[in-house]
Each structure stands twice: as structure tokens, then as C-alpha cells.
Design an enzyme around this catalytic site. Structure first.
Site, PDB file in Angstrom:
ATOM      1  N   LYS A  44      22.368   9.949  -6.580  1.00 17.04           N
ATOM      2  CA  LYS A  44      22.062   8.571  -6.958  1.00 17.04           C
ATOM      3  C   LYS A  44      20.753   8.427  -7.742  1.00 17.04           C
ATOM      4  O   LYS A  44      20.514   7.390  -8.349  1.00 17.04           O
ATOM      5  CB  LYS A  44      22.028   7.678  -5.715  1.00 17.04           C
ATOM      6  CG  LYS A  44      23.391   7.536  -5.059  1.00 17.04           C
ATOM      7  CD  LYS A  44      24.343   6.722  -5.920  1.00 17.04           C
ATOM      8  CE  LYS A  44      25.667   6.518  -5.225  1.00 17.04           C
ATOM      9  NZ  LYS A  44      26.562   5.626  -5.976  1.00 17.04           N
ATOM     10  N   ASP A  45      19.921   9.463  -7.735  1.00 15.47           N
ATOM     11  CA  ASP A  45      18.712   9.418  -8.576  1.00 15.47           C
ATOM     12  C   ASP A  45      19.100   9.207 -10.038  1.00 15.47           C
ATOM     13  O   ASP A  45      18.387   8.560 -10.806  1.00 15.47           O
ATOM     14  CB  ASP A  45      17.943  10.745  -8.496  1.00 15.47           C
ATOM     15  CG  ASP A  45      17.267  10.960  -7.150  1.00 15.47           C
ATOM     16  OD1 ASP A  45      17.371  10.077  -6.286  1.00 15.47           O
ATOM     17  OD2 ASP A  45      16.643  12.031  -6.977  1.00 15.47           O
TER      18      ASP A  45
END
Ligand code: PMP
Length: 330
Positions: A44-45
């Protein structure tokens, strides 16, 4: 000297690791894309960085603004880390069932965490959804990334995960397997791989049994971060060639085996995706190259998947599993 300007500069370019013990007896090369080595600890970064930078360009997020998102997990960590770099404030809204440990991770990055009761209907003013909408209206300079509808979510994978896989496998990838939550990973990565290979790469979604993607209605399942009870805008229905449904029991069994037999301490949705990849590989040959994406690490699940009592309480381990083995001091 070798260094980066900020930890955010290390998002993406994650490694591929060959599966050995779990792939025994299967003909294809099976490679895991290990996303827990991202600096915030998950895939998700990637979306956090791209959603924020697009909002800066469009003017939706202005200097000193506040990011408001209903999330308790990986997306929150990514957003909080990027926000720290860029000087934004974060407010995350999460249901009260989310563990204190998870909330503390977000607070450690400087985010404010607003907790909502789980036991109210979605239309109730105190519901998870309504509280985040109200905060967006009330906080000046607030912006909601909305990962379920934001086109920058799949776009981040189209521009990073997809090209990385093509170049890391020197164009030899034949199958891509990913779990489906918002659908951003599979839609963006899958679209890129289909385009660059003239449709040759097959894209396979892994879904918890009961979720909509594999024909269910959203019946509860325990694996976290994947499966839905609605069809998000970020899921492109034209990408996956096949969806493989995986039971919680199989997901958790493979998750534990990934740590024990491959040295990969990863989350439950990783076990689910690998279970689907192994099932797929049974029908493939020695020239096939299967890549399966592992979204996050296992540290966030120590009290669940990796806890014998928790596993026993759901019937995934026999009731007398104390976790003790001969030689343990009891
Ligand atoms: N696994 C975990 C642990 C996740 O947090 C997510 C994101 N919800 C996924 C898998 C699925 O990824 P995507 O949202 O891109 O479909």
C-alpha cells in the site's frame, strides 16, 4: 556515500523470491513478489505515494492539508509515512474492533485515530463511513484519498508493480496471481502485463470463499485485506482471466508454511494468494513462470494466524494445540 533523501524514496522495486519447499512437485518456476520490504511494510505504500502526489497536482491537497481516510491498516501506514515527508496531517477512522497495536502504529507516525463503534448500521451518524465523511466536511483543507474509487490506486500498479515484474523476469512471466481487495493491484499490474505481452500473460485473482469476486455475497471470512461485499470502482472486471476461491483454512495453513518452510513471515492474504498460485501451478509446465504478490508481513497477525489458541478456536488447528513441543519449558 550511498543514501536516500527520505525513507519514502525506497517505495517499490521490491524483490522476487523463489518458492522452494512449497513448490515441490510442481513444474513451473514460482516467484513471490515480496512487498513487505516496502518501507511502510506493505504494497500500500505504492498507492499512498501516487494518490497523494496526484492530489497535490490537481490542487485537491494543499500545503498543510489534512488527509482523512477510513482505514486501520496498511493504507494508513503508507499515507502517514508519505504525509510525514510532505508535511500533511492525517486523521484515520477505524472501527473499534481494530486492535490497539494497529492504532498505535498509526499514532506513532503522528496520525490522529478516530474510533467508531462496530455495532451500528452504516447509515448511523457514528458509523465508520459517516464519521469520515463528516470529518472531511468539517476539517479545513481536508482531502479523502478514497482508495476504493481513486484511479491512482490501480495506476500506481500500472506504473510501478507491472513494469518491475516485466523487467525482473526479463519478459518471461506467464502468470500473475494476486489477492483482490480494492482490486487496485490486480487491475493495474494485470493491465500493464497484458499490454506489454500482447495478452500472453494470464492474470489470476485469489479471493476468499464467499466474497463477491468469486461469486459470493460477502459472507464473512477471516482472512484480512481481501474480498469484498461490493464491487469497487478500482476493480477492472476485464483483467482477470480466472478467479480462484480459497478457504480460510487453506489460506492460514499456507501462511504458516511460508514462515516455517520458506522463511517468509507474511500476512494471511499472502497465504491465500500462494494457495491459489499452487493450485494454478498444478496444471502448468516447466516453461511457465508464475509470479504471486505477497502484500504484507506477518508481524501484524501474531495474535491471529500465528497464535495456536486463536487458530484452534476457529477449528483451524486441533483443540489441544498448545503450541508446545517436546523439550519446551512449560
Ligand atoms: N492483502 C492485504 C493485507 C491488503 O491490505 C490488501 C489491500 N486491501 C490486499 C491484500 C489487496 O490489494 P488490493 O486492494 O490492491 O486489491
Amino acid at each position: 556515500m550511498e543514501y536516500v533523501e527520505h525513507i519514502v524514496d525506497l517505495v517499490g522495486n521490491t524483490p522476487l523470491v523463489k518458492l522452494n519447499a512449497l513448490a515441490e512437485g510442481l513444474q513451473p518456476l514460482i516467484l513471490a513478489k515480496v512487498e513487505y520490504v516496502n518501507p511502510g511494510g506493505s504494497v500500500k505504500d505504492r498507492i499512498a505515494l501516487r494518490m497523494i502526489e496526484a492530489a497535490e497536482r490537481s490542487g485537491a491537497l494543499k500545503p498543510g492539508g489534512t488527509i482523512v481516510e477510513p482505514t486501520s491498516g496498511n493504507t494508513g501506514v503508507g499515507l502517514a509515512m508519505v504525509a510525514q515527508r510532505k508535511g500533511y496531517k492525517c486523521v484515520f477512522v477505524c472501527p473499534d474492533k481494530v486492535s490497539e497495536d494497529k492504532r498505535n502504529v498509526l499514532k506513532a507516525y503522528g496520525a490522529r485515530v478516530v474510533v467508531c463503534p462496530t455495532a451500528v448500521a452504516p447509515e448511523h451518524p457514528d458509523s465508520y463511513y459517516n464519521v469520515s465523511d463528516r470529518l472531511v466536511r468539517e476539517i479545513e483543507g481536508a482531502w479523502k484519498p478514497n482508495q476504493y474509487a481513486n484511479p491512482e490506486n490501480p495506476a500506481s500498479h500500472y506504473h510501478s508493480t507491472g513494469p518491475e515484474l516485466w523487467s525482473q523476469t526479463e519478459g518471461k512471466i506467464t502468470h500473475f496471481v494476486a489477492g483482490v481487495g480494492t482490486g487496485g493491484t490486480i487491475s493495474g499490474t494485470g493491465k500493464y502485463l497484458k499490454e506489454v505481452s500482447d495478452g500472453r500473460v494470464q492474470v489470476i485473482g485469489a479471493d476468499p470463499e464467499g466474497s463477491v469476486y468469486s461469486g459470493g455475497t460477502g459472507r464473512p471470512y477471516l482472512v484480512e485485506g481481501v474480498g469484498e461485499d461490493f464491487w469497487p470502482d478500482t476493480y477492472d472486471r476485464n483483467i482477470a482471466d480466472r478467479i480462484i476461491a480459497v478457504s480460510d483454512a487453506d489460506s492460514f495453513d499456507i501462511t504458516r508454511r511460508l514462515a516455517l518452510e520458506e522463511g517468509l513471515l507474511v500476512g494471511g492474504s499472502c497465504g491465500m494468494a500462494v494457495a491459489a498460485a499452487l493450485k494454478l501451478a498444478e496444471g502448468l509446465g516447466p516453461d511457465d513462470v508464475v509470479v504471486v504478490l505477497l502484500p504484507d508481513g506477518g508481524r501484524g497477525y501474531l495474535t491471529k494466524v500465528f497464535n495456536d489458541s486463536w487458530m484452534s478456536s476457529y477449528g483451524f488447528l486441533p483443540p489441544d494445540s498448545s503450541g508446545a513441543t517436546v523439550g519446551d519449558v512449560l
